[in-house]
Design a protein around this motif. Structure first.
Motif, PDB file in Angstrom:
ATOM      1  N   PHE A 123       1.192  -1.083   0.125  1.00 34.56           N
ATOM      2  CA  PHE A 123       0.161  -0.318  -0.389  1.00 34.56           C
ATOM      3  C   PHE A 123       0.839   1.133  -0.474  1.00 34.56           C
ATOM      4  O   PHE A 123       1.715   1.442   0.936  1.00 34.56           O
ATOM      5  CB  PHE A 123      -0.844  -0.141   1.425  1.00 34.56           C
ATOM      6  CG  PHE A 123      -1.327   1.292   1.227  1.00 34.56           C
ATOM      7  CD1 PHE A 123      -2.790   1.256   1.160  1.00 34.56           C
ATOM      8  CD2 PHE A 123      -1.424   2.947   2.675  1.00 34.56           C
ATOM      9  CE1 PHE A 123      -3.194   2.589   1.415  1.00 34.56           C
ATOM     10  CE2 PHE A 123      -1.876   3.504   2.511  1.00 34.56           C
ATOM     11  CZ  PHE A 123      -2.276   3.680   1.746  1.00 34.56           C
ATOM     12  N   GLU A 124       0.769   1.978  -0.794  1.00 32.15           N
ATOM     13  CA  GLU A 124       1.388   3.947  -0.826  1.00 32.15           C
ATOM     14  C   GLU A 124       0.309   4.583  -0.763  1.00 32.15           C
ATOM     15  O   GLU A 124      -0.296   4.907  -1.773  1.00 32.15           O
ATOM     16  CB  GLU A 124       2.244   3.323  -1.701  1.00 32.15           C
ATOM     17  CG  GLU A 124       2.937   4.527  -1.989  1.00 32.15           C
ATOM     18  CD  GLU A 124       4.747   4.840  -2.557  1.00 32.15           C
ATOM     19  OE1 GLU A 124       5.206   5.269  -2.863  1.00 32.15           O
ATOM     20  OE2 GLU A 124       4.697   3.504  -3.618  1.00 32.15           O
ATOM     21  N   GLN A 125       0.852   5.544  -0.216  1.00 34.02           N
ATOM     22  CA  GLN A 125      -0.210   6.837  -0.062  1.00 34.02           C
ATOM     23  C   GLN A 125       0.398   7.717  -0.780  1.00 34.02           C
ATOM     24  O   GLN A 125       1.841   8.262  -0.149  1.00 34.02           O
ATOM     25  CB  GLN A 125      -0.350   7.802   1.520  1.00 34.02           C
ATOM     26  CG  GLN A 125      -1.089   8.458   1.744  1.00 34.02           C
ATOM     27  CD  GLN A 125      -0.753   8.844   2.922  1.00 34.02           C
ATOM     28  OE1 GLN A 125       0.962   8.970   3.421  1.00 34.02           O
ATOM     29  NE2 GLN A 125      -1.464   9.845   3.576  1.00 34.02           N
ATOM     30  N   PHE A 126       0.111   8.752  -1.112  1.00 38.24           N
ATOM     31  CA  PHE A 126       0.524   9.508  -2.267  1.00 38.24           C
ATOM     32  C   PHE A 126      -0.714  11.309  -1.363  1.00 38.24           C
ATOM     33  O   PHE A 126      -2.031  11.417  -1.852  1.00 38.24           O
ATOM     34  CB  PHE A 126       0.302   9.967  -3.193  1.00 38.24           C
ATOM     35  CG  PHE A 126       1.076   8.788  -4.251  1.00 38.24           C
ATOM     36  CD1 PHE A 126       2.744   8.853  -3.484  1.00 38.24           C
ATOM     37  CD2 PHE A 126       0.864   7.751  -3.573  1.00 38.24           C
ATOM     38  CE1 PHE A 126       2.690   8.308  -4.883  1.00 38.24           C
ATOM     39  CE2 PHE A 126       1.589   6.502  -4.672  1.00 38.24           C
ATOM     40  CZ  PHE A 126       2.837   7.037  -4.382  1.00 38.24           C
ATOM     41  N   THR A 127      -0.060  12.321  -0.834  1.00 38.36           N
ATOM     42  CA  THR A 127      -1.316  13.262  -0.375  1.00 38.36           C
ATOM     43  C   THR A 127      -0.615  14.412  -0.156  1.00 38.36           C
ATOM     44  O   THR A 127       0.379  14.342  -0.239  1.00 38.36           O
ATOM     45  CB  THR A 127      -1.745  12.757   0.952  1.00 38.36           C
ATOM     46  OG1 THR A 127      -2.956  13.701   1.171  1.00 38.36           O
ATOM     47  CG2 THR A 127      -0.540  12.440   1.755  1.00 38.36           C
ATOM     48  N   ASP A 128      -1.489  15.680  -0.416  1.00 38.68           N
ATOM     49  CA  ASP A 128      -0.469  16.943  -0.174  1.00 38.68           C
ATOM     50  C   ASP A 128       0.297  16.961   1.649  1.00 38.68           C
ATOM     51  O   ASP A 128      -1.271  17.174   2.402  1.00 38.68           O
ATOM     52  CB  ASP A 128      -1.346  17.947  -0.433  1.00 38.68           C
ATOM     53  CG  ASP A 128      -1.104  19.364  -0.461  1.00 38.68           C
ATOM     54  OD1 ASP A 128      -0.007  19.075   0.337  1.00 38.68           O
ATOM     55  OD2 ASP A 128      -0.814  20.616  -1.169  1.00 38.68           O
ATOM     56  N   THR A 129       1.128  16.772   1.523  1.00 42.38           N
ATOM     57  CA  THR A 129       2.053  16.842   3.657  1.00 42.38           C
ATOM     58  C   THR A 129       1.255  18.115   3.676  1.00 42.38           C
ATOM     59  O   THR A 129       1.407  18.634   5.187  1.00 42.38           O
ATOM     60  CB  THR A 129       3.099  15.600   3.439  1.00 42.38           C
ATOM     61  OG1 THR A 129       3.283  17.073   2.231  1.00 42.38           O
ATOM     62  CG2 THR A 129       2.806  14.814   2.807  1.00 42.38           C
ATOM     63  N   ARG A 130       1.712  18.956   2.894  1.00 44.58           N
ATOM     64  CA  ARG A 130       1.924  20.630   3.642  1.00 44.58           C
ATOM     65  C   ARG A 130       0.643  20.632   4.451  1.00 44.58           C
ATOM     66  O   ARG A 130       0.353  21.613   5.712  1.00 44.58           O
ATOM     67  CB  ARG A 130       2.356  21.326   2.134  1.00 44.58           C
ATOM     68  CG  ARG A 130       2.275  22.982   3.000  1.00 44.58           C
ATOM     69  CD  ARG A 130       2.981  23.245   1.587  1.00 44.58           C
ATOM     70  NE  ARG A 130       3.006  24.977   2.312  1.00 44.58           N
ATOM     71  CZ  ARG A 130       2.538  25.962   1.844  1.00 44.58           C
ATOM     72  NH1 ARG A 130       1.564  26.009   0.549  1.00 44.58           N
ATOM     73  NH2 ARG A 130       3.083  26.997   2.205  1.00 44.58           N
ATOM     74  N   LEU A 131      -0.726  19.872   3.629  1.00 44.23           N
ATOM     75  CA  LEU A 131      -1.871  20.980   3.784  1.00 44.23           C
ATOM     76  C   LEU A 131      -2.433  20.659   5.707  1.00 44.23           C
ATOM     77  O   LEU A 131      -2.641  20.471   6.293  1.00 44.23           O
ATOM     78  CB  LEU A 131      -3.119  20.073   3.420  1.00 44.23           C
ATOM     79  CG  LEU A 131      -2.710  21.070   2.089  1.00 44.23           C
ATOM     80  CD1 LEU A 131      -3.951  20.808   1.089  1.00 44.23           C
ATOM     81  CD2 LEU A 131      -3.233  22.895   2.043  1.00 44.23           C
ATOM     82  N   VAL A 132      -1.999  18.738   5.303  1.00 44.08           N
ATOM     83  CA  VAL A 132      -1.700  17.586   6.550  1.00 44.08           C
ATOM     84  C   VAL A 132      -0.894  19.201   7.608  1.00 44.08           C
ATOM     85  O   VAL A 132      -1.517  18.990   8.784  1.00 44.08           O
ATOM     86  CB  VAL A 132      -1.305  16.805   6.484  1.00 44.08           C
ATOM     87  CG1 VAL A 132      -1.233  16.149   7.708  1.00 44.08           C
ATOM     88  CG2 VAL A 132      -2.230  15.760   5.570  1.00 44.08           C
ATOM     89  N   ALA A 133      -0.203  19.039   7.803  1.00 45.91           N
ATOM     90  CA  ALA A 133       1.377  19.810   8.720  1.00 45.91           C
ATOM     91  C   ALA A 133       0.701  21.037   8.962  1.00 45.91           C
ATOM     92  O   ALA A 133       1.436  21.611  10.083  1.00 45.91           O
ATOM     93  CB  ALA A 133       2.761  20.195   7.790  1.00 45.91           C
ATOM     94  N   ALA A 134      -0.083  21.879   7.708  1.00 41.27           N
ATOM     95  CA  ALA A 134       0.240  23.161   8.271  1.00 41.27           C
ATOM     96  C   ALA A 134      -1.356  22.896   9.682  1.00 41.27           C
ATOM     97  O   ALA A 134      -1.774  24.133  10.859  1.00 41.27           O
ATOM     98  CB  ALA A 134      -0.914  23.765   7.413  1.00 41.27           C
ATOM     99  N   ALA A 135      -2.371  22.743   9.110  1.00 40.32           N
ATOM    100  CA  ALA A 135      -3.086  21.618  10.646  1.00 40.32           C
ATOM    101  C   ALA A 135      -2.882  21.355  12.183  1.00 40.32           C
ATOM    102  O   ALA A 135      -3.157  21.849  13.121  1.00 40.32           O
ATOM    103  CB  ALA A 135      -4.005  20.788  10.354  1.00 40.32           C
ATOM    104  N   MET A 136      -1.552  21.088  12.173  1.00 41.68           N
ATOM    105  CA  MET A 136      -0.386  20.769  13.461  1.00 41.68           C
ATOM    106  C   MET A 136       0.122  21.391  13.802  1.00 41.68           C
ATOM    107  O   MET A 136       0.707  21.416  14.996  1.00 41.68           O
ATOM    108  CB  MET A 136      -0.088  19.269  12.382  1.00 41.68           C
ATOM    109  CG  MET A 136      -0.739  18.859  11.917  1.00 41.68           C
ATOM    110  SD  MET A 136      -0.002  16.926  11.736  1.00 41.68           S
ATOM    111  CE  MET A 136       0.629  16.267  13.069  1.00 41.68           C
ATOM    112  N   GLY A 137       0.280  22.839  12.775  1.00 42.74           N
ATOM    113  CA  GLY A 137       1.156  24.216  13.409  1.00 42.74           C
ATOM    114  C   GLY A 137       0.698  24.935  13.810  1.00 42.74           C
ATOM    115  O   GLY A 137      -0.194  25.174  14.199  1.00 42.74           O
TER     116      GLY A 137
END
Length: 137
Positions: A123-137
């Motif tokens: 299984f391999e995931q591809f996503t916009d990690t910047r959008l996820v990180a923005a919610a965490m910071g």
């Protein structure tokens, strides 16, 4: 004269369709059904749970347990499931609210499953990690 049409079911597609149905139902056992002890599950570099986890216990501990602890209302909304035979592709959107910041997140995502006989090889995931990180910071 009638023409019979036979539609073959792809057990790989069916297994991943059931995985996503389990996700919608919050049924971890159903989600893990296609994952074997040798399945390599890769979360994208830059994603908070990045890395490759092998086997259902590692996936649960390294990904799903952590998501459950860190996020409220974290979901994957499947929009399209592509049957490529031994390659199944799920396209959709992640969303949720990061508990520590109270910030919501929405990010497009693609999951690529390599399958054999209804079981996940990888299984391999591809996503916009910047959008996820923005919610965490």
């Amino acid at each position: 004269m009638s023409v019979g049409v036979s539609i073959m079911s792809n057990k790989n597609y069916d297994a991943i369709k059931a995985h996503y149905a389990g996700s919608d139902a919050k049924d971890l056992a159903m989600m893990m059904a296609p994952v074997t002890e040798s399945t390599a599950w890769t979360e994208m570099a830059g994603f908070p749970y990045a890395g490759t986890y092998v086997g259902p216990d590692a996936v649960i501990a390294g990904v799903f347990k952590r998501i459950g602890e860190d996020w409220d209302g974290y979901t994957f909304a499947l929009e399209k499931l592509v049957d490529g035979g031994s390659t199944i592709v799920g396209i959709g959107t992640y969303s949720g609210t990061y508990r520590k910041t109270g910030k919501p997140m929405t990010a497009r995502v693609v999951h690529v499953w390599e399958m054999r006989d209804g079981k996940a090889v990888s299984f391999e995931q591809f996503t916009d990690t910047r959008l996820v990180a923005a919610a965490m910071g």
